[in-house]
Design a protein around this motif. Structure first.
Motif, short mmCIF file in Angstrom:
data_model
loop_
_atom_site.label_atom_id
_atom_site.label_comp_id
_atom_site.label_asym_id
_atom_site.label_seq_id
_atom_site.Cartn_x
_atom_site.Cartn_y
_atom_site.Cartn_z
N ALA A 1 34.10 13.45 20.66
CA ALA A 1 32.89 14.31 20.57
C ALA A 1 31.71 13.73 21.43
O ALA A 1 30.71 14.33 22.10
N ALA A 2 31.59 12.34 21.21
CA ALA A 2 30.32 11.80 21.84
C ALA A 2 30.56 11.78 23.41
O ALA A 2 29.70 12.28 24.25
N TYR A 3 31.96 11.55 23.99
CA TYR A 3 32.23 11.89 25.21
C TYR A 3 31.88 13.45 25.77
O TYR A 3 31.51 13.19 26.94
N PHE B 1 33.14 24.47 31.09
CA PHE B 1 34.47 24.58 30.80
C PHE B 1 34.94 26.04 30.10
O PHE B 1 35.77 26.78 30.60
N LEU B 2 34.06 26.46 29.13
CA LEU B 2 34.35 27.61 28.51
C LEU B 2 33.93 29.05 29.34
O LEU B 2 34.52 30.04 28.96
N SER B 3 33.12 28.67 30.28
CA SER B 3 32.54 29.76 31.11
C SER B 3 33.54 30.02 32.30
O SER B 3 33.57 31.10 33.13
N SER C 1 47.36 19.89 27.74
CA SER C 1 47.62 18.44 27.91
C SER C 1 47.66 17.96 29.29
O SER C 1 47.10 16.86 29.63
N ARG C 2 48.16 18.68 30.23
CA ARG C 2 48.17 18.43 31.67
C ARG C 2 46.80 18.23 32.17
O ARG C 2 46.57 17.13 32.71
N LEU C 3 45.92 19.03 31.78
CA LEU C 3 44.52 18.91 32.25
C LEU C 3 43.93 17.77 31.81
O LEU C 3 43.02 17.05 32.36
N VAL C 4 44.20 17.46 30.51
CA VAL C 4 43.35 16.08 29.77
C VAL C 4 43.97 15.10 30.69
O VAL C 4 43.26 13.99 31.19
N GLN D 1 38.70 19.16 26.46
CA GLN D 1 40.05 19.77 26.48
C GLN D 1 40.82 19.34 25.42
O GLN D 1 41.60 20.05 24.66
N ALA D 2 40.55 18.05 25.07
CA ALA D 2 41.51 17.49 24.05
C ALA D 2 40.90 18.05 22.53
O ALA D 2 41.83 18.49 21.84
N LEU D 3 39.63 18.15 22.50
CA LEU D 3 39.25 18.81 21.18
C LEU D 3 39.63 20.29 21.14
O LEU D 3 40.03 20.84 19.91
N ILE D 4 39.77 20.86 22.30
CA ILE D 4 40.30 22.24 22.09
C ILE D 4 41.73 22.45 21.66
O ILE D 4 42.01 23.38 20.82
N LEU D 5 42.32 21.48 22.60
CA LEU D 5 43.81 21.44 22.00
C LEU D 5 43.93 21.29 20.54
O LEU D 5 44.89 21.62 19.80
N LEU D 6 43.31 20.35 19.83
CA LEU D 6 43.20 19.93 18.55
C LEU D 6 42.93 20.93 17.74
O LEU D 6 43.62 21.32 16.83
N ALA D 7 41.89 21.85 18.20
CA ALA D 7 41.31 23.12 17.59
C ALA D 7 42.47 24.00 17.27
O ALA D 7 42.63 24.60 16.45
#
Lengths: 282, 359
Positions: free
Chosen positions: A32-34, A53-55, A236-239, A254-260
């Protein structure tokens, strides 16, 4: 009730909670900090990386690919796993049964890289599968089975099958045979017994299987990379790529979205699980 | 009238172990028939063979004149109420009861009508949407009965369905079951190890022991004229006295045992001097204080006051006798010397186990 009866289970849970939860929470905090720490020199904190990223339409197409891949792998794996579980349970001979379990677990005995390249050879344009199809009386193919989603799905179903079969076997074993006897006595033939009794009673196991397979499929990295040949882009590839490019903030998002996505799928399936058996619990 | 269920020389063995040995039985239409015996006697296996859950290893079973060999369970005109009920946990009360009707593609309005009717009979109206797990033991029992009866089977099979309930509820449901059976005029085959339950509900009882049918008869027949030692001692309490046939006259046997004399109806093949076993019910014995000091009087070894009756254990002449006296103000004291008497026809001879005359 005394205080000790309440605290005892918590104390017993403490070691595993420490081992499992502490690194998890810590890495979440770091991620989250990163994700809000913009720029190489730490200009932030702000939500610029998230917003960018989201836009971006490209991001959404990658998210869609990840979801589509995980969903189809989950569905196909369940469709293959359920009859497999039923079949394995029907094997009466202990030796044959042991052999069946070894075959079931064989995908896990191999390194994921070796296995993926193995599939690459099998599924290639002039590979074993296409030769077989061409040699068949229908003279089919050749089909494009690698460097696209088809190949990735095939290879993922292969590796994830044991993770789906086991919970389904567990659920089927928990159904007392008396329910099948009762259904037969009330006029149900073999098909009706499966459809009206065995399957609904095994649903909790099916849902657990779906949860495990979806979580593993959506975060798979090696198989989509090798069999996708760079053309199947998943989160995961993007991460991985962004970490390589020192885009740590983007990789964290991207990792956080993957987790979500994984947590969201889990919650939806759990909710389904509860509603299925709400009647049972009364 | 043609019997509903006919078993002829039915055998069943599991891995070479004979569990049911040559059972011959005809169950009449509309009767409440109980298979009674201790656990492991083969009664449940016999029931499961009628239901089609087990295949006999010998003999044949027919229901309403149709041989059941090769007829799978789902096509038999029977329904079974399981000992462990086996209500479907994923279905509510309505769907449990409607299970069989839906499989038969009964129209929905008729299903609703018949389920409502059944719920009314088992007094669970309004419970349609309840989960079976939320019901009490007695209510689950009623749902299990309704789920079977609603299909209107030719024969309803019940495998110790009241075994897990407390005594008061058992008695209550026994009455209800009997009423349901009378109202529907359905043939019930009821398996139990509880002789009081079988006596209370049944038109006829088949007593099983070690895989054999020892005797079939109305409760009173079994009690008053037990055919074998086993039947005599399994149904109620009795004194079994081994003796010898002294004389045979006018179709009566005179039997002497331990200095006691008995008269019993002669059975085929009885010969003077042959050993014979006599069954004498405790309540048939009258006790009077011994008049003389004769050494052959009986002594009261134990007396148990039961309220409506007093149970005595008598000893003497190398015998132990149980006696039950009713309507006495005060029990005779332990140690008292008594004479025991009984009516001439009070005793019956019984055959060795497994040599029953069951048909």
């Amino acid at each position: 009730m005394s205080a000790s009866t309440n605290t005892k289970p918590l104390l017993l849970l403490a070691p595993s909670a420490l081992v499992v939860m502490a690194p998890f929470v810590a890495s979440l905090v770091i991620l989250a900090a990163y994700s809000v720490d913009y720029g190489p020199n730490g200009v932030g904190p702000d939500l610029t990386i998230w917003r960018n990223f989201l836009s971006d339409g490209y991001s959404w197409s990658v998210i869609a690919t990840s979801l589509r891949l995980a969903a189809s792998v989950t569905l196909i794996t369940l469709l293959v796993a359920y009859p497999t579980a039923c079949a394995i349970l029907r094997i009466r001979n202990p030796l044959l049964s042991a052999i069946a379990y070894v075959i079931l677990f064989s995908p896990l005995l191999m390194s994921v890289v070796v296995r993926s390249y193995g599939w690459l050879l099998l599924l290639a344009d002039r590979g074993f599968v296409n030769s077989l199809l061409a040699a068949s009386p229908f003279g089919l193919g050749p089909y494009r089975l690698i460097y696209n989603e088809t190949g990735v799905v095939i290879a993922l179903v292969h590796i994830l099958l044991p993770f789906a079969v086991l919970p389904i076997i567990g659920a089927l074993l928990q159904i007392p045979p008396i329910y099948r006897e009762a259904a037969a006595d009330l006029g149900a033939g073999p098909a009706a017994i499966v459809w009206k009794v065995t399957f609904p009673l095994s649903l909790p196991g099916v849902i657990v299987a779906a949860e495990i397979v979806f979580a593993l499929a959506v975060s798979a990295f090696v198989t989509p990379s090798v069999l996708g040949g760079g053309r199947v882009l998943v989160l995961s590839r993007l991460v991985y790529e962004n970490i390589g490019n020192v885009q740590w903030g983007l990789a964290a998002v991207q990792a956080l979205i993957l987790l979500a996505i994984a947590v969201g799928a889990l919650l939806i399936l759990e909710r389904f699980n509860r509603s299925t058996f709400a009647k049972r619990a009364g | 009238m043609q019997p509903d269920v006919v078993l002829s020389r039915v055998e069943k063995s599991f891995a070479g172990d004979a569990v049911v040995r040559g059972v011959d039985l005809a169950i009449r239409r509309g009767e409440f028939f109980s298979l009674l015996g201790p656990s492991g006697c083969g009664k449940t296996t016999t029931l499961r063979m009628i239901a089609g859950l087990e295949a006999p290893t010998g003999g044949s079973i027919s229901i309403r004149g149709v041989d059941m060999a090769g007829v799978p369970i789902e096509r038999r005109p029977t329904n079974l109420v399981f000992q462990k009920l086996a209500l479907f946990p994923h279905l509510d009360v309505f769907d449990n009861i409607a299970f069989g009707l839906k499989l038969r593609k009964t129209p929905a309005p008729e299903i609703r009508r018949r389920v409502a009717e059944m719920l009314d009979i088992v007094r669970l109206s309004g419970f349609e949407t309840r989960s079976v797990a939320s019901l009490s033991g007695g209510q689950q029992q009623r749902v299990a009965i309704a789920r079977a009866v609603v299909n209107e089977p030719a024969v309803l099979l019940l495998d110790e369905p009241l075994g897990a309930l407390d005594l008061k509820l058992q008695t209550h449901l026994q009455e209800e079951l009997r009423q349901i059976q009378r109202a529907l005029e359905m043939t019930f085959v009821y398996v139990t190890h509880n002789q009081a339950e079988a006596m209370a509900m049944s038109d006829r009882i088949g007593v099983m022991n070690a895989g054999r049918l020892e005797q079939v008869g109305a409760p009173a027949d079994l009690y008053l004229r037990p055919a074998t030692r086993f039947v005599a001692s399994f149904i109620g309490q009795t004194n079994l006295i081994d003796g010898r046939i002294d004389a045979i006259e006018d179709g009566k046997l005179r039997i002497e045992a331990g200095g006691l004399r008995f008269v019993a109806d002669a059975h085929a093949g009885a010969t003077v001097g042959a050993p014979a076993t006599v069954s004498l019910r405790p309540e048939q014995i009258r006790l009077t204080k011994a008049r003389d000091d004769g050494s052959d009087a009986l002594v009261i070894a134990d007396a148990t006051f039961m309220g409506a009756s007093v149970n005595y254990r008598l000893q003497g002449r190398g015998l132990t006798l149980l006696a039950q006296a009713t309507g006495e103000a005060a029990p005779l004291p332990v140690g008292a010397r008594v004479d025991a008497t009984w009516l001439p026809d009070a005793a019956v001879t019984v055959a060795a186990d497994g040599a029953g005359t069951a048909k």
